[in-house]
Design an enzyme around this catalytic site. Structure first.
Site, PDB file in Angstrom:
ATOM      1  N   HIS A 253      63.195   6.742 -86.731  1.00 56.76           N
ATOM      2  CA  HIS A 253      64.487   6.811 -86.032  1.00 56.76           C
ATOM      3  C   HIS A 253      64.245   6.464 -84.566  1.00 56.76           C
ATOM      4  O   HIS A 253      63.648   7.259 -83.833  1.00 56.76           O
ATOM      5  CB  HIS A 253      65.092   8.213 -86.158  1.00 56.76           C
ATOM      6  CG  HIS A 253      65.402   8.580 -87.582  1.00 56.76           C
ATOM      7  ND1 HIS A 253      66.596   8.273 -88.187  1.00 56.76           N
ATOM      8  CD2 HIS A 253      64.649   9.177 -88.537  1.00 56.76           C
ATOM      9  CE1 HIS A 253      66.585   8.684 -89.449  1.00 56.76           C
ATOM     10  NE2 HIS A 253      65.404   9.241 -89.684  1.00 56.76           N
TER      11      HIS A 253
ATOM     12  N   ASN B  50      71.012   5.440 -88.528  1.00 52.44           N
ATOM     13  CA  ASN B  50      71.890   6.542 -88.072  1.00 52.44           C
ATOM     14  C   ASN B  50      71.889   6.667 -86.554  1.00 52.44           C
ATOM     15  O   ASN B  50      71.561   7.691 -85.974  1.00 52.44           O
ATOM     16  CB  ASN B  50      71.543   7.870 -88.759  1.00 52.44           C
ATOM     17  CG  ASN B  50      70.133   8.337 -88.526  1.00 52.44           C
ATOM     18  OD1 ASN B  50      69.261   7.549 -88.142  1.00 52.44           O
ATOM     19  ND2 ASN B  50      69.881   9.617 -88.744  1.00 52.44           N
TER      20      ASN B  50
ATOM     21  N   HIS C 259      68.269   8.373 -99.417  1.00 54.55           N
ATOM     22  CA  HIS C 259      68.144   9.717 -98.836  1.00 54.55           C
ATOM     23  C   HIS C 259      68.727  10.642 -99.909  1.00 54.55           C
ATOM     24  O   HIS C 259      69.937  10.842 -99.987  1.00 54.55           O
ATOM     25  CB  HIS C 259      68.940   9.790 -97.527  1.00 54.55           C
ATOM     26  CG  HIS C 259      69.023  11.157 -96.939  1.00 54.55           C
ATOM     27  ND1 HIS C 259      68.241  11.569 -95.892  1.00 54.55           N
ATOM     28  CD2 HIS C 259      69.806  12.222 -97.252  1.00 54.55           C
ATOM     29  CE1 HIS C 259      68.541  12.823 -95.587  1.00 54.55           C
ATOM     30  NE2 HIS C 259      69.494  13.243 -96.401  1.00 54.55           N
TER      31      HIS C 259
ATOM     32  N   ASP D 191      59.161   9.384 -91.126  1.00 51.66           N
ATOM     33  CA  ASP D 191      60.482   9.943 -90.824  1.00 51.66           C
ATOM     34  C   ASP D 191      60.487  10.495 -89.394  1.00 51.66           C
ATOM     35  O   ASP D 191      61.015  11.585 -89.127  1.00 51.66           O
ATOM     36  CB  ASP D 191      60.901  11.018 -91.832  1.00 51.66           C
ATOM     37  CG  ASP D 191      62.386  11.368 -91.716  1.00 51.66           C
ATOM     38  OD1 ASP D 191      63.093  10.737 -90.915  1.00 51.66           O
ATOM     39  OD2 ASP D 191      62.834  12.272 -92.445  1.00 51.66           O
TER      40      ASP D 191
ATOM     41  N   HIS E  62      64.246  14.530 -81.283  1.00 51.45           N
ATOM     42  CA  HIS E  62      65.435  15.210 -80.747  1.00 51.45           C
ATOM     43  C   HIS E  62      65.067  15.746 -79.369  1.00 51.45           C
ATOM     44  O   HIS E  62      63.877  15.906 -79.054  1.00 51.45           O
ATOM     45  CB  HIS E  62      65.861  16.377 -81.650  1.00 51.45           C
ATOM     46  CG  HIS E  62      66.350  15.933 -83.001  1.00 51.45           C
ATOM     47  ND1 HIS E  62      67.527  15.263 -83.183  1.00 51.45           N
ATOM     48  CD2 HIS E  62      65.800  16.055 -84.234  1.00 51.45           C
ATOM     49  CE1 HIS E  62      67.697  14.999 -84.469  1.00 51.45           C
ATOM     50  NE2 HIS E  62      66.662  15.463 -85.128  1.00 51.45           N
TER      51      HIS E  62
ATOM     52  N   PHE F  96      67.978  18.809 -87.731  1.00 47.65           N
ATOM     53  CA  PHE F  96      66.823  18.568 -88.598  1.00 47.65           C
ATOM     54  C   PHE F  96      65.987  17.416 -88.025  1.00 47.65           C
ATOM     55  O   PHE F  96      66.545  16.426 -87.554  1.00 47.65           O
ATOM     56  CB  PHE F  96      67.292  18.148 -89.996  1.00 47.65           C
ATOM     57  CG  PHE F  96      67.938  19.244 -90.798  1.00 47.65           C
ATOM     58  CD1 PHE F  96      67.162  20.103 -91.562  1.00 47.65           C
ATOM     59  CD2 PHE F  96      69.321  19.401 -90.814  1.00 47.65           C
ATOM     60  CE1 PHE F  96      67.757  21.101 -92.330  1.00 47.65           C
ATOM     61  CE2 PHE F  96      69.927  20.396 -91.582  1.00 47.65           C
ATOM     62  CZ  PHE F  96      69.142  21.249 -92.338  1.00 47.65           C
ATOM     63  N   GLY F  97      64.676  17.510 -88.136  1.00 47.88           N
ATOM     64  CA  GLY F  97      63.830  16.365 -87.791  1.00 47.88           C
ATOM     65  C   GLY F  97      62.645  16.729 -86.941  1.00 47.88           C
ATOM     66  O   GLY F  97      62.696  17.677 -86.155  1.00 47.88           O
TER      67      GLY F  97
HETATM   68  O1  DOR Z   1      64.981  15.705 -90.699  1.00 49.89           O
HETATM   69  C1  DOR Z   1      65.607  14.651 -90.691  1.00 49.89           C
HETATM   70  N1  DOR Z   1      66.028  14.096 -89.541  1.00 49.89           N
HETATM   71  N2  DOR Z   1      65.902  14.069 -91.859  1.00 49.89           N
HETATM   72  C2  DOR Z   1      66.710  13.009 -91.927  1.00 49.89           C
HETATM   73  O2  DOR Z   1      66.926  12.513 -93.018  1.00 49.89           O
HETATM   74  C3  DOR Z   1      67.353  12.459 -90.720  1.00 49.89           C
HETATM   75  C4  DOR Z   1      66.553  12.787 -89.526  1.00 49.89           C
HETATM   76  C5  DOR Z   1      67.272  12.522 -88.231  1.00 49.89           C
HETATM   77  O3  DOR Z   1      67.925  11.486 -88.093  1.00 49.89           O
HETATM   78  O4  DOR Z   1      67.114  13.324 -87.311  1.00 49.89           O
END
Ligand code: DOR
Length: 429
Positions: free
Chosen positions: A62, A94, A179, A305, A309, A323-324
């Site tokens: 991302h 995204n 996904h 992945d 953030h 999440f992430g």
């Molecule tokens: O943990 C995640 N974060 N899983 C995802 O599928 C998307 C991702 C995000 O874009 O932050």
């Protein structure tokens, strides 16, 4: 411009090569591979005791641009990639706005050419705004360079929409990256549903939320003939479904992330929001199944992945954090620690899952050290040790659960089209 890489252990799984020797790079291409190459070069790298492998490829990153630049940009994300040993990344759609049309795919390509330091391959959305309702501009996106389709971060809940997407994707020769998540089953869950979620008082996400969709997308792939790739596989049941489908000849592939083969839901103890990820960290049995799936070839690809953030977003109660976790800069060390050292994968097997297998999925002319190929090369020092310090990551995202971990076996040079972008763990651009 000539670059000579001398005396390394050259591992090129695509060509079945594992040998000690030299590589001569000229004008961005691999000119020659052999013993004691005597050419005059502008730059020489001594790779004695090191591994010289095709530039690593991460198909699940991302980069957050356009629109979410506080989390990451193409400039910072590709620098994190270079530090992690990656010469190519495929970025998920995204962003804000979602990469669901030609203009945004083109924007990403232009920004990558202007500000990126590794190759960037955009993945287009399956549906408009990734809302799961109307198909995105699939043909248009392919015409400007989208390499796959995914609504990553969001599932395509409507099975008929997914079926139509697969029919179109097949026509345009694009893989669908699933996904796999049933939103109704996830509901308000924030971590794996089980003993640990009960102990911690957090809402759980049952493994069925993933497995139902893995099964559905395998079935839809079977009826449409469209290749489907299962992103971030996290449960033993999903591994079993993919294995059984592969045995029947379904065109299904799968990837595992470093966190899903390294950590369990035990890591959530302490409520560190860096452990909040989707799909969630599972149990020791799931980790064992993922490792077995990597070993027996059920899982073709290792992908991070990488999901940066901001600190502000993560510095909240567990329930409210996004999440992430970031992954580009720690994956190689974790592959050594969890897969190579315990003998789960041989070095060539691990390198294949980071190079030629992802290249084949996205039909990239990458992932090998063949003569004449683009000189995308990674040099790894299997003895280089470092402690992970979140603040020192090149990524804007510091959301790693691996802070303080000692990793041994790290990339020490990243070369993109003959240009050295990282050397001795330091970025050169
Ligand atoms: O943990 C995640 N974060 N899983 C995802 O599928 C998307 C991702 C995000 O874009 O932050």
């Amino acid at each position: 411009m000539k670059l000579l890489i001398k005396g390394g252990r050259i591992i090129d799984p695509a060509n079945g090569k594992d040998t000690t020797g030299d590589i001569l790079v000229e004008d961005g291409k691999i000119k020659e591979i052999g013993q004691n190459i005597a050419a005059q070069a502008d730059d020489t790298i001594d790779a004695t005791g090191k591994l010289v492998v095709p530039g690593l490829i991460d198909i699940h990153v991302h980069l957050r641009e356009p629109g979410l630049e506080a989390k990451e940009t193409i400039a910072t994300g590709t620098r994190a990639a270079a530090r992690g040993g990656f010469t190519s990344v495929a970025c998920m759609p995204n962003t804000k706005p979602v990469a669901d049309n030609q203009a945004i795919i083109e924007f990403i390509k232009v920004r990558a050419a202007q500000t990126g330091v590794v190759n960037v391959y955009p993945i287009g959305a399956i549906t408009k705004e990734s809302k799961g309702q109307e198909l995105a501009e699939i043909g248009d996106m392919k015409s400007v360079g989208a390499v796959a389709l995914s609504d990553d971060g969001q599932p395509v809940m409507n099975s008929d929409v997914m079926r139509r997407a697969m029919e179109y994707a097949k026509m345009f020769d694009l893989p669908i990256i699933s996904h796999s998540e049933d939103k109704d089953l996830v509901a308000e869950g924030v971590m794996n549903e089980g003993y640990m979620s009960t102990v911690l008082g957090l809402k759980g996400i049952n493994r069925a939320a993933e497995e139902v969709m893995v099964a559905r997308d395998i079935i839809l792939s079977e009826i449409t003939g469209c290749p489907v790739h299962i992103a971030h596989i996290s449960t033993a049941g999903s591994v079993r479904l993919v294995k059984e489908a592969k045995n029947r000849g379904v065109k299904v592939t799968a990837e595992a992330t470093p966190h899903h083969f390294t950590l369990t839901d035990q890591a959530v103890e302490g409520y560190n929001t860096a452990t909040k990820v989707n799909p969630p960290l599972r149990t020791a049995d799931d980790v064992a199944a993922i490792k077995a799936g990597l070993a027996d070839g059920t899982i073709d690809i290792i992908a991070t992945d990488h999901a940066p953030h901001t600190q502000e977003e993560k510095d909240v109660e567990y329930n409210y954090a996004p999440f992430g976790m970031v992954g580009l800069e720690t994956v190689v060390g974790l592959v050594f620690k969890e897969l190579i050292e315990p003998g789960i994968l041989t070095l060539p097997e691990a390198i294949a899952k980071l190079t030629i297998n992802p290249a084949r999925l996205l039909r990239l002319e990458k992932g090998t050290l063949s003569q004449g190929a683009d000189a995308d090369i990674t040099i790894i020092d299997p003895n280089h040790e470092e402690t992970v310090i979140a603040e020192e990551l090149a990524s804007k995202g510091k959301n790693t659960p691996f802070t303080g971990w000692n990793l041994k076996g790290l990339p020490v040079a990243t070369i993109v089209a003959g240009r050295v972008v990282m050397k001795d763990r330091k970025l050169l651009c």
